[in-house]
Design a protein around this motif. Structure first.
Motif, PDB file in Angstrom:
ATOM      1  N   LYS A  23       2.860   3.893 -18.912  1.00  0.00           N
ATOM      2  CA  LYS A  23       3.624   3.646 -20.092  1.00  0.00           C
ATOM      3  C   LYS A  23       4.106   5.200 -20.922  1.00  0.00           C
ATOM      4  O   LYS A  23       3.358   6.184 -21.107  1.00  0.00           O
ATOM      5  CB  LYS A  23       1.753   3.630 -21.139  1.00  0.00           C
ATOM      6  N   ASP A  24       4.797   5.041 -21.549  1.00  0.00           N
ATOM      7  CA  ASP A  24       5.581   6.105 -23.001  1.00  0.00           C
ATOM      8  C   ASP A  24       5.328   6.529 -23.971  1.00  0.00           C
ATOM      9  O   ASP A  24       5.519   5.614 -24.817  1.00  0.00           O
ATOM     10  CB  ASP A  24       7.072   6.674 -22.228  1.00  0.00           C
ATOM     11  N   SER A  44       3.040  10.713 -21.230  1.00  0.00           N
ATOM     12  CA  SER A  44       3.386   9.732 -20.621  1.00  0.00           C
ATOM     13  C   SER A  44       1.909   9.195 -20.027  1.00  0.00           C
ATOM     14  O   SER A  44       1.471  10.350 -19.690  1.00  0.00           O
ATOM     15  CB  SER A  44       4.524   9.292 -19.232  1.00  0.00           C
ATOM     16  N   GLU A  60       8.886  11.250 -25.573  1.00  0.00           N
ATOM     17  CA  GLU A  60       9.640  11.402 -24.897  1.00  0.00           C
ATOM     18  C   GLU A  60       9.142  12.219 -23.717  1.00  0.00           C
ATOM     19  O   GLU A  60       9.765  11.902 -23.179  1.00  0.00           O
ATOM     20  CB  GLU A  60      11.251  11.662 -25.877  1.00  0.00           C
ATOM     21  N   ASN A  61       8.111  13.130 -24.471  1.00  0.00           N
ATOM     22  CA  ASN A  61       7.754  13.842 -23.357  1.00  0.00           C
ATOM     23  C   ASN A  61       6.621  13.287 -23.201  1.00  0.00           C
ATOM     24  O   ASN A  61       5.497  14.969 -22.724  1.00  0.00           O
ATOM     25  CB  ASN A  61       7.169  15.088 -24.464  1.00  0.00           C
ATOM     26  N   TYR A  65       4.785   5.049 -14.197  1.00  0.00           N
ATOM     27  CA  TYR A  65       4.188   4.788 -14.958  1.00  0.00           C
ATOM     28  C   TYR A  65       4.274   3.981 -15.808  1.00  0.00           C
ATOM     29  O   TYR A  65       4.690   3.535 -15.726  1.00  0.00           O
ATOM     30  CB  TYR A  65       5.953   6.145 -16.123  1.00  0.00           C
TER      31      TYR A  65
END
Length: 235
Positions: free
Chosen positions: A109-110, A116, A113-114, A107
């Protein structure tokens, strides 16, 4: 704005602008995934999908989309809840099923919460479709009003991707045009899973690509089903 196609330039983009872009792009992907799931359910034959194979209960279909093919697989998973399956139906776990020679999956970057941004990189030993390729993709996970779970995954535009993560010198950056899961809850804690994928591998494909692709789709769902069965059910 007049640079030729294939330019290696990158765009610097704020996190807020990136979030808004991905929300906009992923909405279209989600709707396409839901549409593919609905048309497969009714099977009226008027939507361009052609059934290619039925293997171990997995129906594989294909549809021409411009110069690319879109593939769709569908399977009834018994004794596997949507929550169990969705825990492993993400871009990274699916990529591991596509090719065991996946070199890197992380990952970047987020955004929420849903939501990425993910990098997938395949090495020299990978199969022709993925050999020495890397993909910079977004992943969005949504629950619809009726409880249907959707995971939408697609590549970012090349300029944005280059700004977030410069391309490695020895890697070819492929484009995942559209992919994702639709997981519908059924009775007896079972679910109906639809998977759709359309990609531009940026390179040559063998003539037997379609047959191999069909076989791989069956293997992906079978492997992920086994993993999901070992995941606890949320209560």
């Amino acid at each position: 704005m007049n640079s030729p196609i294939g330019s290696s330039r990158s765009w610097s983009i704020s996190e807020d602008s990136l979030r808004r872009y991905v929300h906009f792009a992923s909405e279209s992907c989600i709707q396409d995934l839901l549409s593919a799931s609905d048309s497969n359910r009714f099977g009226n034959g008027d939507d361009g999908w052609k059934v290619m194979n039925l293997d171990n209960g997995v129906e594989i279909s294909k549809r021409r989309s411009g110069s690319f093919h879109t593939f769709r697989s569908r399977w009834l998973l018994r004794s596997v809840s949507p929550q169990q399956f969705i825990t492993v139906a993400n871009a990274i776990d699916a990529a591991r099923q596509w090719d065991p020679d996946l070199v890197e999956a992380r990952y970047i970057k987020d955004l929420e919460e849903n939501l990425s941004i993910i990098r997938l990189r395949f090495g020299e030993n990978s199969k022709p479709l993925f050999r020495n390729r890397e993909f910079i993709v977004y992943e969005r996970r949504e629950t619809m009003e009726d409880g249907t779970l959707v995971v939408a995954v697609a590549s970012l535009p090349k300029e944005i991707a280059a700004g977030l993560h410069p391309k490695q010198n020895n890697a070819i950056r492929g484009l995942l045009l559209q992919s994702g899961w639709v997981v519908e809850k059924l009775e007896d804690d079972s679910c109906m899973v639809t998977y759709v994928v359309q990609l531009d591998p940026a390179g040559w494909l063998p003539k037997c690509f379609v047959n191999r692709f069909n076989t791989k789709l069956v293997m992906i769902i079978e492997n992920l089903r086994k993993i999901a069965q070992n995941c606890p059910t949320d209560t």
